[in-house]
Scaffold this active site. Structure first.
Site, mmCIF file in Angstrom:
data_model
loop_
_atom_site.group_PDB
_atom_site.id
_atom_site.type_symbol
_atom_site.label_atom_id
_atom_site.label_comp_id
_atom_site.label_asym_id
_atom_site.label_seq_id
_atom_site.Cartn_x
_atom_site.Cartn_y
_atom_site.Cartn_z
ATOM 1 N N GLU A 1 0.860 -1.105 -0.003
ATOM 2 C CA GLU A 1 0.102 -0.005 0.149
ATOM 3 C C GLU A 1 0.808 1.457 0.075
ATOM 4 O O GLU A 1 0.460 2.421 -0.629
ATOM 5 C CB GLU A 1 -0.853 -0.209 1.232
ATOM 6 C CG GLU A 1 -2.011 -1.144 1.271
ATOM 7 C CD GLU A 1 -2.954 -0.867 0.114
ATOM 8 O OE1 GLU A 1 -3.425 0.133 -0.282
ATOM 9 O OE2 GLU A 1 -3.419 -1.864 -0.569
ATOM 10 N N SER B 1 -55.766 -14.617 41.433
ATOM 11 C CA SER B 1 -55.647 -15.065 42.997
ATOM 12 C C SER B 1 -54.143 -15.222 43.259
ATOM 13 O O SER B 1 -53.901 -15.243 44.381
ATOM 14 C CB SER B 1 -56.191 -16.256 43.101
ATOM 15 O OG SER B 1 -57.867 -16.232 42.851
#
Length: 864
Positions: A139, A543
């Site tokens: 690169e 309940s």
């Protein structure tokens, strides 16, 4: 002209003076006026040439200066424009690359990875030299010497682009590694001249702000290299399943070949292109002197064999739990830190218990669906011809929520007592699907597959044609062959019809002493619905809320053996007369003890008790336990007409068994950052003696939890709830467990919600069953029949063969032997001095009927 006339005027211009002329003065003749001189003819040759060239040179110099000044001005203007809004680059010096966060279960197994980019950050010191050099050679060969921009590289690229002009190839760039860092991190990737200028300016500034090694470190950890890999470490794992220090030169060169076009050099798709580009990088490394020729030759001869990384095994269960953890992390740390902060999150999940809870809920929902749901028809219909069904079945999408062992099958032929089915199966999970056929016998569907028409379940099918038709695509499961056992005959391998239930449910399992959530199931399938019914669904508890009403009575000094009236209740409200009733509409039982009323879940007693202690006291208990904050002070709320979640119910019941201390449910134990520093933990207790030298005794921890009720009242409630499982509505919850179990059933008006919340000395489990769009589960479908068996299966999976532990009685409680009406003897728990404090029976509603008219909402009544 006349010559004579000229002579008369004077001597001829340009004539030489004569000696015989006495009038001619001695010496040189005077020069004529300039205007009268005869111009000399131009001399041909170099004089003319140099004169012309001098003029042109002056012109060129003037134009050059002018153009230079203009260009300089334009360049300065471009620089000012490009640098006017450049981002701040100095933060790169302290930049931390995004890293995935990981969530771990309580046994340290990986549960999930949270990431926007799969990246593993590696400092430059840990990146091998040959890996660094491979990227530099590929690169930016002069990376270590330039100042952010490489003029030589730019010139070479310009020449190359001119040579390729018109070839159709993409123009190459001359970006250095520093420029690529500037592009990736700061300016973006748009292909414009202004972007290149901004990139170059930033590159120069970055080079001045930080060392080369830091720039290279950022680049190697940020670069995208394909296959969801960001950075060289992730790429090494994804392509070769290796760490960076295990990479060969050839493998490093291949990775360095990827930044230009990762997809074009994928070795699995384009092996020749990948090898060619890799060898080009190797040659560049050799040209740079970073690789001897012999090593380069060996590297190019190396075969490029990709070995894709095998993702780490994750816990296959607990998707609802994981999603709840993710939401909590985002709420606490933010979305960016959660997905890119590299957090290490350790949770309380018990994978074994989670798997057992999911299986228990699925089995319970399937059992209800086969009992009540009926057969809702095929998934799809396709042609059943010999050459048509195969491609048509391949195009069918698997319905979300189908179990992994279920298969999509098409009915090829349907007879009275069986159907011939065909499906596709991959024996090893990877090869092409192979068609298979099998038989679905009628006795596998006759017991439950009652056709549903217009929302109503019809009668039992009498033949297979009542259930299936040729071309129907359905879900099936292969049942293995079974051997004969006693009177049960042997059965060959066969198919069973399956369908995804419409009914939903939720389960939470929790450690009552710490609040750590050990398992959470938010529904039938996370694939079908992300909605977590354990933590997000607000449902009426029915309940299962009654223990908080009875606890208010215990706190008020009412003993468990106090007689309360189970008789009709009529309360006038603005909407009319409210007449609650007991489950099933049975006749009132008269005077019963408080314990018996809770065990049998008597509504009328509960309403009278709530009126006696006052609804403000009941609402205050519900708030202290965190079940229903800010509850309405109306009598109907005593029967569970409010709304709460499964998670809150589990936390509330935990306070009964842990001595009355408040419990805050938690899913996360601790969170560490990317450096391993502890940034948050759930347990905030301090241990001042933990760092001292060991003395043989465990250090004492400071208790910081709030006492929401006194320990004796909590134990009294635990004892009463144990009676619910032993003699009351929750007997199916403890069947076969052979250990102390306590809990309470819950069923709401018109059977819309089924609950069971219960516990052992070291485990609390809350279960809910119902439809997302509240509607009746069917007459007689109660918490004791649907939720309690699920509770039992979860507890069995959690505790297995562990020894049975008794509930721990707190200091000061008085245990008195009492005989029940059925002759059974129990030990009743009393507060000291209250063993004989039971008062004569009093009906709080009999003296002033209708006194609760202003505090009752008739629309919320009728719960049991």
């Amino acid at each position: 002209m006349d010559t004579h006339d000229l002579r008369a005027e004077g001597p001829m211009v340009g004539s030489r003076p004569s000696a015989a002329d006495p009038q001619t003065p001695a010496g040189p003749p005077p020069r004529p006026p300039k205007a009268l001189r005869t111009p000399k003819p131009p001399r041909p040759g170099r004089g003319w040439f140099f004169g012309t060239m001098g003029f042109l040179a002056k012109t060129v110099i003037i134009l050059t200066v002018a153009l230079g000044l203009t260009g300089a001005g334009a360049a300065y203007a471009l620089y000012r424009s490009a640098s006017a809004e450049l981002p701040d680059y100095r933060w790169l010096a302290d930049y931390q690359a995004p890293q995935m966060s990981r969530i771990y279960a309580g046994d340290s197994r990986l549960m999930a990875e949270l990431a926007q980019e799969r990246r593993v950050f590696v400092p430059i010191e840990a990146i091998p030299r040959h890996v660094q050099q491979a990227f530099i050679s590929a690169e930016d060969q002069r990376f270590w010497s330039h100042y952010g921009i490489d003029p030589i590289g730019i010139a070479r690229t310009v020449v190359t682009n001119l040579e390729q002009l018109g070839s159709g190839r993409r123009m190459g760039g001359a970006s250095t590694i520093t420029q690529q860092v500037a592009k990736n991190m700061l300016v973006g990737a748009d292909r414009t001249m202004m972007r290149k200028v901004r990139e170059a300016i930033l590159a120069l500034r970055i080079e001045q702000a930080m060392p080369k090694a830091r720039i290279l470190e950022i680049y190697l950890n940020e670069i995208f290299l394909g296959q969801q890999a960001y950075g060289v470490a992730a790429a090494a794992q994804n392509y070769f399943n290796k760490s960076l220090d295990e990479l060969t030169v050839a493998e490093a060169a291949f990775l360095a070949a990827l930044p230009k076009a990762p997809n074009n050099y994928n070795p699995a798709r384009f092996p020749e292109a990948a090898i060619g580009r890799r060898n080009w990088v190797i040659d560049r490394m050799m040209d740079d002197g970073a690789l001897p020729a012999a090593d380069a030759t060996r590297a190019k001869a190396e075969t490029l064999i990709p070995r894709p990384q095998r993702r780490p095994d994750v816990v296959p269960v607990g998707q609802y739990f994981t999603e709840e953890v993710r939401r909590e992390l985002i709420a606490r740390f933010g979305a960016d830190q959660t997905t890119m902060g590299g957090l290490v999150v350790r949770t309380s999940l018990d994978p074994v218990l989670q798997e057992g809870a999911e299986a228990a809920l699925r089995n319970g929902l399937l059992a209800y669906d086969r009992r009540r749901g009926g057969w809702r028809g095929p998934v799809a219909r396709i042609p059943a011809g010999a050459t048509e069904w195969l491609p048509a079945l391949q195009d069918q999408q698997r319905p979300p929520g189908a179990m992994p062992e279920w298969r999509l099958a098409v009915a090829l032929e349907v007879r009275d007592r069986e159907a011939r089915m065909a499906w596709l199966e991959r024996p090893d999970g990877r090869t092409a699907a192979q068609p298979r056929t099998g038989t679905l016998p009628f006795d596998e569907v006759s017991g439950w597959a009652r056709p549903v028409r217009d929302g109503r379940v019809g009668g039992a099918p009498r033949r297979m044609q009542d259930v299936l038709a040729p071309g129907d695509v359905v879900l099936v499961e292969t049942l293995p062959a079974t051997a004969a056992q006693g009177r049960t005959p042997a059965r060959p391998e066969r198919l069973a019809l399956r369908q995804i239930p419409e009914v939903e449910g939720a389960v939470v399992a929790m450690d009552p002493n710490t609040g750590r959530v050990l398992a959470m199931v938010g529904g039938w399938s996370f694939e079908r619905s992300w909605f977590n019914r354990a933590s997000q669904a607000q449902r009426q508890p029915g309940s299962s809320f009654k223990p908080y009403v009875f606890l208010a009575g215990l706190e008020a000094g009412i003993p468990p053996n106090q007689l309360l009236l189970d008789g009709p209740v009529e309360v006038m409200t603005p909407q009319g007369m409210w007449r609650p009733g007991n489950y099933g509409g049975g006749a009132p039982q008269g005077w019963v003890t408080m314990r018996s009323a809770l065990e049998r879940s008597l509504n009328l007693v509960t309403v009278r008790l709530a009126q006696q202690v006052g609804m403000p006291a009941v609402a205050e208990v519900a708030s202290r336990f965190g079940v229903i904050p800010n509850m309405q002070r109306v009598l109907a709320m005593s029967l569970g007409a409010g709304e709460t979640t499964v998670l809150r119910q589990a936390a509330g019941y935990s306070s009964f068994v842990n001595g009355g201390r408040q419990v805050t449910p938690t899913l996360i134990d601790s969170v560490q950052d990317r450096q391993g520093r502890l940034v948050w933990r759930t347990d905030a207790r301090e241990c001042t003696a933990c760092d001292s030298s060991p003395t043989g005794a465990p250090p004492a921890l400071t208790e910081t939890r709030q006492q929401v009720t006194d320990p004796v009242s909590a134990f009294q409630m635990t004892s009463m709830l144990q009676g619910v499982v032993q003699r009351g509505t929750g007997t199916r919850a403890g069947a076969g467990l052979n250990r102390p179990v306590a809990g309470k059933t819950g069923t709401t008006d018109d059977f819309k919600d089924n609950w069971f919340v219960g516990f052992t000395p070291d485990l609390v489990v809350a279960v809910w069953v119902g439809f997302d769009d509240p509607r009746s589960l069917g007459s007689g479908e109660t918490g004791g029949s649907n939720a309690a068996p699920i509770f039992r299966d979860v507890v069995a999976a959690a505790l297995g063969d562990s020894p049975a532990l008794p509930f721990r009685a707190p200091p000061g409680v008085a245990l008195v032997r009492l005989q029940l009406p059925n002759g059974q003897t129990i030990f009743e728990a009393f507060k000291p001095g209250t063993e004989n404090s039971a008062r004569p029976p009093v009906d709080p509603l009999a003296a002033e009927p209708g006194t609760a008219a202003a505090s009752v909402d008739s629309n919320l009544g009728g719960l049991y």
